[in-house]
Motif scaffolding. Structure first.
Motif, PDB file in Angstrom:
ATOM      1  N   VAL A 287       0.356  -1.250   0.392  1.00  0.00           N
ATOM      2  CA  VAL A 287       0.143   0.022   0.107  1.00  0.00           C
ATOM      3  C   VAL A 287       1.149   0.991   0.099  1.00  0.00           C
ATOM      4  O   VAL A 287       2.196   1.165   1.035  1.00  0.00           O
ATOM      5  CB  VAL A 287      -0.821   0.043   1.076  1.00  0.00           C
ATOM      6  N   ARG A 288       0.630   2.330  -0.677  1.00  0.00           N
ATOM      7  CA  ARG A 288       1.353   3.051  -0.823  1.00  0.00           C
ATOM      8  C   ARG A 288       0.753   4.430   0.233  1.00  0.00           C
ATOM      9  O   ARG A 288       1.444   5.382   0.687  1.00  0.00           O
ATOM     10  CB  ARG A 288       1.140   4.081  -2.058  1.00  0.00           C
ATOM     11  N   TYR A 289      -0.494   4.014   0.723  1.00  0.00           N
ATOM     12  CA  TYR A 289      -0.840   5.253   1.984  1.00  0.00           C
ATOM     13  C   TYR A 289      -1.562   5.349   2.848  1.00  0.00           C
ATOM     14  O   TYR A 289      -1.654   3.838   2.654  1.00  0.00           O
ATOM     15  CB  TYR A 289      -2.035   5.934   1.690  1.00  0.00           C
ATOM     16  N   ARG A 290      -2.015   5.902   3.792  1.00  0.00           N
ATOM     17  CA  ARG A 290      -2.289   5.204   4.826  1.00  0.00           C
ATOM     18  C   ARG A 290      -3.862   5.015   5.315  1.00  0.00           C
ATOM     19  O   ARG A 290      -4.370   6.217   4.647  1.00  0.00           O
ATOM     20  CB  ARG A 290      -1.878   6.144   6.278  1.00  0.00           C
ATOM     21  N   GLY A 291      -4.350   4.272   5.628  1.00  0.00           N
ATOM     22  CA  GLY A 291      -6.040   4.537   5.796  1.00  0.00           C
ATOM     23  C   GLY A 291      -6.660   3.430   4.470  1.00  0.00           C
ATOM     24  O   GLY A 291      -6.051   3.793   3.625  1.00  0.00           O
ATOM     25  N   LEU A 292      -8.109   2.671   4.849  1.00  0.00           N
ATOM     26  CA  LEU A 292      -8.366   1.811   3.918  1.00  0.00           C
ATOM     27  C   LEU A 292      -9.182   3.367   2.618  1.00  0.00           C
ATOM     28  O   LEU A 292      -8.733   2.666   1.351  1.00  0.00           O
ATOM     29  CB  LEU A 292      -9.551   0.857   4.401  1.00  0.00           C
ATOM     30  N   LYS A 293      -9.105   4.356   2.737  1.00  0.00           N
ATOM     31  CA  LYS A 293     -10.236   4.705   1.864  1.00  0.00           C
ATOM     32  C   LYS A 293      -9.104   4.998   0.942  1.00  0.00           C
ATOM     33  O   LYS A 293      -9.943   5.089  -0.690  1.00  0.00           O
ATOM     34  CB  LYS A 293     -10.878   6.209   2.709  1.00  0.00           C
ATOM     35  N   LYS A 294      -7.599   5.523   0.888  1.00  0.00           N
ATOM     36  CA  LYS A 294      -7.309   6.394  -0.043  1.00  0.00           C
ATOM     37  C   LYS A 294      -6.690   4.997  -1.064  1.00  0.00           C
ATOM     38  O   LYS A 294      -6.382   5.010  -1.675  1.00  0.00           O
ATOM     39  CB  LYS A 294      -6.155   7.156   0.169  1.00  0.00           C
ATOM     40  N   ASN A 295      -6.640   4.188  -0.137  1.00  0.00           N
ATOM     41  CA  ASN A 295      -5.828   2.901  -0.880  1.00  0.00           C
ATOM     42  C   ASN A 295      -6.779   2.078  -1.791  1.00  0.00           C
ATOM     43  O   ASN A 295      -5.967   1.601  -2.763  1.00  0.00           O
ATOM     44  CB  ASN A 295      -5.383   1.806   0.602  1.00  0.00           C
ATOM     45  N   THR A 296      -8.081   2.260  -1.331  1.00  0.00           N
ATOM     46  CA  THR A 296      -9.081   1.399  -1.912  1.00  0.00           C
ATOM     47  C   THR A 296      -9.682   2.261  -3.198  1.00  0.00           C
ATOM     48  O   THR A 296      -9.720   1.846  -4.451  1.00  0.00           O
ATOM     49  CB  THR A 296     -10.116   1.514  -1.250  1.00  0.00           C
ATOM     50  N   ALA A 297      -9.969   3.377  -3.153  1.00  0.00           N
ATOM     51  CA  ALA A 297      -9.642   4.035  -4.696  1.00  0.00           C
ATOM     52  C   ALA A 297      -8.224   3.726  -5.290  1.00  0.00           C
ATOM     53  O   ALA A 297      -9.317   4.147  -6.530  1.00  0.00           O
ATOM     54  CB  ALA A 297      -9.749   5.844  -4.071  1.00  0.00           C
TER      55      ALA A 297
END
Length: 320
Positions: A287-297
């Motif tokens: 994953v590149r970011y913190r949190g599910l929202k950004k990574n799911t996008a």
């Protein structure tokens, strides 16, 4: 794409990277995607003049294809003439986007949930070309690792990620759940969850609603019995490995059962192709970011691009 007129390009070799970008340039539905994003574009009344939406989309897609962070993408635009050419910034005196501009565009996509709509636009194109059918769905999930280190400002791991055990190995991160067309292997549904969410919990959410058949591995045992199970869908789920190992090769009934498992496995194999593209072709293994929202996008964008990559030959033939 035209050659960047910088006076420095002395090579005549057509590299794999150039071939890749030229193919994707031909199959990405730029006009439809620009029409999707443009209503949310900054008006440019304050600050520097904004870059065109197509340029920012091209830069955003190159980040996915070559696993580039925002600062790395800015540096690549300065260092790599091919990237400037693909982004339509190939004049020597053209201003280049900085990492803040690239970051703001990504946040614009996240804020207005445009990544999910990008997948929808791509799939609509594939349906029009007869490449994405709606006869059956194969479901599966894959683990995407997240940094387990606590050496950060908060001294903790990402609270939205979680540990998961696969076999005898523990992993920390998130899961990408997908539903793919059983005929073409193209992705139509994407879900992102923490790594400890069981595959079968997301089984029904991965169906588009028009299919009558669904396939899954042994992790989807009992999908048809869940409270949210859809009527009219027959689940073809793999037998558990331990139970299959006990089949008697000399028993005719067990032989038929084993042949049926092989047929189901051949259909399920299509769901592995999109995972291979995003992990091996695009290099998305963490994953590149913190949190599910950004990574799911980001997953929505990656699977939209993987659909175009897998169908590129048919799309180019159709255009020709």
């Amino acid at each position: 794409m035209k050659q960047a007129d910088l006076g420095l390009n002395l090579s005549t070799k057509r590299t794999r990277k150039r071939e890749f970008l030229e193919q994707m340039d031909r199959v990405v539905p730029w006009a439809a995607l620009v029409e999707l994003v443009s209503p949310y574009a900054p008006d440019g009344r304050r600050g520097r003049p904004p870059f065109s939406m197509q340029t920012m989309l091209r830069i955003h897609f190159m980040q996915q294809w070559f696993t580039l962070s925002d600062p790395a993408m800015e540096e690549s635009l300065h260092d790599v003439p091919l990237f400037r050419e693909f982004a339509q910034l190939d004049n020597w005196d053209t201003r280049l986007p900085d990492e803040t501009t690239i970051l703001r565009f990504r946040r614009l996509l996240e804020r207005h949930k445009l990544a999910e709509q990008i997948l929808g636009v791509v799939n609509e194109l594939l349906r029009e070309k007869g490449l994405l059918l709606r006869t059956g769905t194969v479901v599966d999930a894959t683990l995407i690792a997240a940094p387990s280190s606590t050496k950060n400002s908060k001294g903790e791991r990402d609270p939205e990620m979680h540990q998961s055990k696969k076999g005898n190995q523990w992993y920390f991160g998130m899961k990408a759940h997908i539903g793919v067309d059983a005929e073409s292997g193209l992705v139509h549904t994407v879900r992102g969850t923490a790594g400890n969410v069981s595959d079968v919990v997301e089984a029904t959410t991965l169906l588009h609603g028009d299919e009558t058949e669904a396939w899954g591995d042994a992790g989807y045992q009992g999908a048809h019995k869940r409270p949210d199970a859809k009527e009219g869908v027959r689940w073809n789920v793999a037998m558990r490995p331990g139970k299959r190992a006990k089949l008697d090769s000399n028993n005719k009934l067990d032989q038929l059962v084993n042949q049926l498992e092989k047929i189901k496995a051949s259909i399920r194999a299509k769901v592995e192709h999109p995972f291979r593209v995003i992990k091996r072709q695009f290099g998305h293994v963490k994953v590149r970011y913190r949190g599910l929202k950004k990574n799911t996008a980001q997953l929505f964008t990656l699977f939209a691009l993987s659909n175009l990559w897998m169908a590129r030959h048919e799309l180019m033939e159709a255009r020709a």
